[in-house]
Structures are given as structure tokens and as C-alpha cells.
Design an enzyme around this catalytic site. Structure first.
Site, PDB file in Angstrom:
ATOM      1  N   HIS A  95      -4.314  -2.901  -3.324  1.00  0.00           N
ATOM      2  CA  HIS A  95      -3.411  -3.891  -3.934  1.00  0.00           C
ATOM      3  C   HIS A  95      -3.547  -5.194  -3.128  1.00  0.00           C
ATOM      4  CE1 HIS A  95      -0.244  -0.914  -5.778  1.00  0.00           C
ATOM      5  NE2 HIS A  95      -0.922  -1.493  -6.763  1.00  0.00           N
ATOM      6  N   CYS A 100       5.592  -3.628  -0.087  1.00  0.00           N
ATOM      7  CA  CYS A 100       5.574  -2.714  -1.233  1.00  0.00           C
ATOM      8  C   CYS A 100       6.981  -2.305  -1.630  1.00  0.00           C
ATOM      9  CB  CYS A 100       4.796  -1.448  -0.898  1.00  0.00           C
ATOM     10  SG  CYS A 100       3.076  -1.702  -0.504  1.00  0.00           S
TER      11      CYS A 100
HETATM   12  N1  ARG Z   1       1.348   5.281  -3.417  1.00  0.00           N
HETATM   13  C1  ARG Z   1       1.509   4.023  -4.065  1.00  0.00           C
HETATM   14  C2  ARG Z   1       0.306   3.728  -4.949  1.00  0.00           C
HETATM   15  O1  ARG Z   1      -0.789   4.067  -4.568  1.00  0.00           O
HETATM   16  C3  ARG Z   1       1.684   2.918  -3.064  1.00  0.00           C
HETATM   17  C4  ARG Z   1       2.017   1.618  -3.687  1.00  0.00           C
HETATM   18  C5  ARG Z   1       2.138   0.522  -2.674  1.00  0.00           C
HETATM   19  N2  ARG Z   1       2.634  -0.661  -3.267  1.00  0.00           N
HETATM   20  C6  ARG Z   1       2.140  -1.880  -3.043  1.00  0.00           C
HETATM   21  N3  ARG Z   1       2.778  -2.885  -3.536  1.00  0.00           N
HETATM   22  N4  ARG Z   1       1.030  -2.068  -2.384  1.00  0.00           N
HETATM   23  O2  ARG Z   1       0.429   3.204  -6.025  1.00  0.00           O
END
Ligand code: ARG
Length: 267
Positions: A166, A260
Site C-alpha cells: 500500500h 493504517c
Molecule cells: N492485513 C491488511 C491487508 O493486507 C493490512 C492493511 C494495512 N492497511 C494499510 N493502510 N496499509 O490488507
């Protein structure tokens, strides 16, 4: 560095947090995790935001959605407009209607996404423009819809390292004018764009990024970041910011950090 304005943030208590599937390289469903510790670490983050004078609103966690704590993925909210989300992975799909319902109850109109779009995980407001990541989650087509919905320029950035899946794991918006980022998480062309747009950016080390140090929340003056990112904290202080380190080690087992857990509601 600009002055800090009071922010309105949406968070989701990790009541049902777990690591039961693997949709990014940080997640190991066979490794132990401690839900109680995750809740306690998250609560410290929430109290830190409140202590800085910001508003924290809460969305009710839903059983069976262990990643719902990562509120940044729930929407993109700019100028009072809300663009909803569509997750890449089936495991997170049901979070989208839950977040949409929260915004509708709060009085916002929500535009439905036409493409895979993981909200503020990949779409970050930087001054007047939106920086948008693609390569792993949010699709390139979603960037065009984002530009139409918000009427702001959207700058596409290609993510190339699966560990930084991300945009908010590889880049942090510090204030209206500046960012911190890990160059190697981006394609050569996107690195050139970032150098051109942000010549004074704070450059993170690989070690900072490996503890999700860039998954930080800035109010323009104080940067709340993972406690383990000590070199990044020093670099931010040298650039004039204040820093607060938070230990979110349990949530890192799912690939998430402070940012996150935090969705900005820009009314
Ligand atoms: N386990 C989640 C995923 O892989 C983590 C999300 C993390 N969120 C972020 N905004 N980077 O989707």
C-alpha cells in the site's frame, strides 16, 4: 513544517483482530498473535491522538473481519466527499459496506468505487493534490475515478516491492509541502516524479521501512510513528517535526501500523 490543525480521525478498535489469512508478506497465519496486546497498543495510539487535541471517532468492529482495524482502507474523504472502497481480496470485502454505512449515518454522500480501491491505504492528500499508489491493491483505473470524484490532480505512483503493498507503507505525508518515503518501493519513473515534486523530502532507510516506520500519522507538526523507527524519528526531528513513537508490534503482524489504523475525515 506547517502548524497543526485539529484533525478528525476515524478508528476501529481491534476487538476481532487476528491473523488468519495471508494477503501480504507480513502476515503469517501460523505465527502466534495476542489480541489483548493488539487492543492495548491500539488504545495507546488512540489516547496519543486525543492527547494531541484531535478528534477520534469510532466505527463498530464487525466479527469475522480481523483486518477492519485498518480504517485507512475504509474510504477516501476529501472536501467532504467520500469515495468508497472495493477490496482486492475476498477476505476484506465485507468491510466496504460497513464503512460506507458509517459515512452515510454521519451524513456524507458516498460515491461507489468502480474499480479495486483500498482507500487511504493507497490514496493520500498531499497539499492540493492526491498521490495514488498502484501495483498491488488499488488499480490504476481507480485513480481516474478518484480524480473525477474529488476534482483534484491525481499523481499515479507505481509500487514495486511486495512488502510495501500500500502507498501508506512506503510514503508518509508530513504536511502541505513535504513527505517522507522509501525510494526503492517505487518504480524508477515514480521515484523521479517524487524527487521533482518533493526535493526536500525526508528519505527513509530500509531499516525504518522494515518496521513500517513510514506508516506514520502527521498533523503537520507532530508525527506519530512506530517506536522501532528510530532513525526516521531522528531524521524527522532534524527536519523540524516533533515525533511520538508508538509500539504497534501486534498489528504489524498483519502488515499495519499507525496510519493504517487511521482514516482522516476531511469535512
Ligand atoms: N492485513 C491488511 C491487508 O493486507 C493490512 C492493511 C494495512 N492497511 C494499510 N493502510 N496499509 O490488507
Amino acid at each position: 513544517m506547517t502548524t497543526a490543525a485539529a484533525r478528525r480521525w476515524l478508528m476501529c478498535r481491534p476487538t476481532y483482530f487476528a491473523v488468519t489469512y495471508r494477503i501480504n508478506p507480513w502476515m503469517d497465519p501460523t505465527a502466534p498473535y495476542d489480541n489483548g496486546l493488539a487492543v492495548a497498543q491500539w488504545e495507546t495510539l488512540r489516547q496519543t491522538f486525543l492527547g494531541l487535541g484531535h478528534t477520534v471517532e469510532l466505527i463498530e468492529p464487525v466479527p469475522g473481519l480481523p483486518d477492519m482495524v485498518f480504517a485507512a482502507n475504509g474510504a477516501t474523504v476529501v472536501d467532504g466527499k467520500v469515495l468508497g472502497v472495493q477490496f482486492r481480496d475476498a477476505e476484506r470485502a465485507d468491510e466496504a459496506p460497513a464503512y460506507k454505512a458509517w459515512f452515510e449515518r454521519a451524513g456524507f454522500d458516498v460515491t461507489d468505487p468502480k474499480h479495486t480501491n483500498e482507500g487511504e491505504g493507497d490514496i493520500l492528500l498531499a497539499g492540493d493534490v492526491l498521490l495514488a499508489g498502484t501495483g498491488f491493491r488499488t488499480s490504476h483505473a481507480a485513480h481516474a475515478q478518484t480524480q473525477e470524484v474529488f476534482g483534484r490532480p491525481v499523481i499515479t505512483l507505481q509500487l514495486v516491492d511486495p512488502a510495501y503493498y500500500h502507498l501508506d507503507t512506503a510514503l508518509c505525508v508530513l504536511d502541505e509541502k513535504n513527505i517522507a518515503y522509501l525510494p526503492s518501493a517505487f518504480s524508477p519513473g515514480s521515484q523521479a516524479v517524487l524527487r521533482r515534486m518533493f526535493p526536500d523530502a525526508v528519505i527513509a532507510t530500509a531499516a525504518d521501512a522494515a518496521v513500517l516506520g513510514l506508516n506514520a500519522v502527521s498533523d503537520g507538526r507532530t508525527v506519530v510513528l512506530p517506536a522501532q523507527a528510530t532513525d526516521l524519528a531522528a531524521a524527522l526531528r532534524a527536519a523540524g517535526y516533533e515525533t511520538i513513537g508508538i509500539d504497534l508490534s501486534e498489528l504489524r503482524k498483519a502488515g499495519g501500523g499507525p496510519k493504517c489504523c487511521t482514516l482522516e475525515v476531511r469535512a
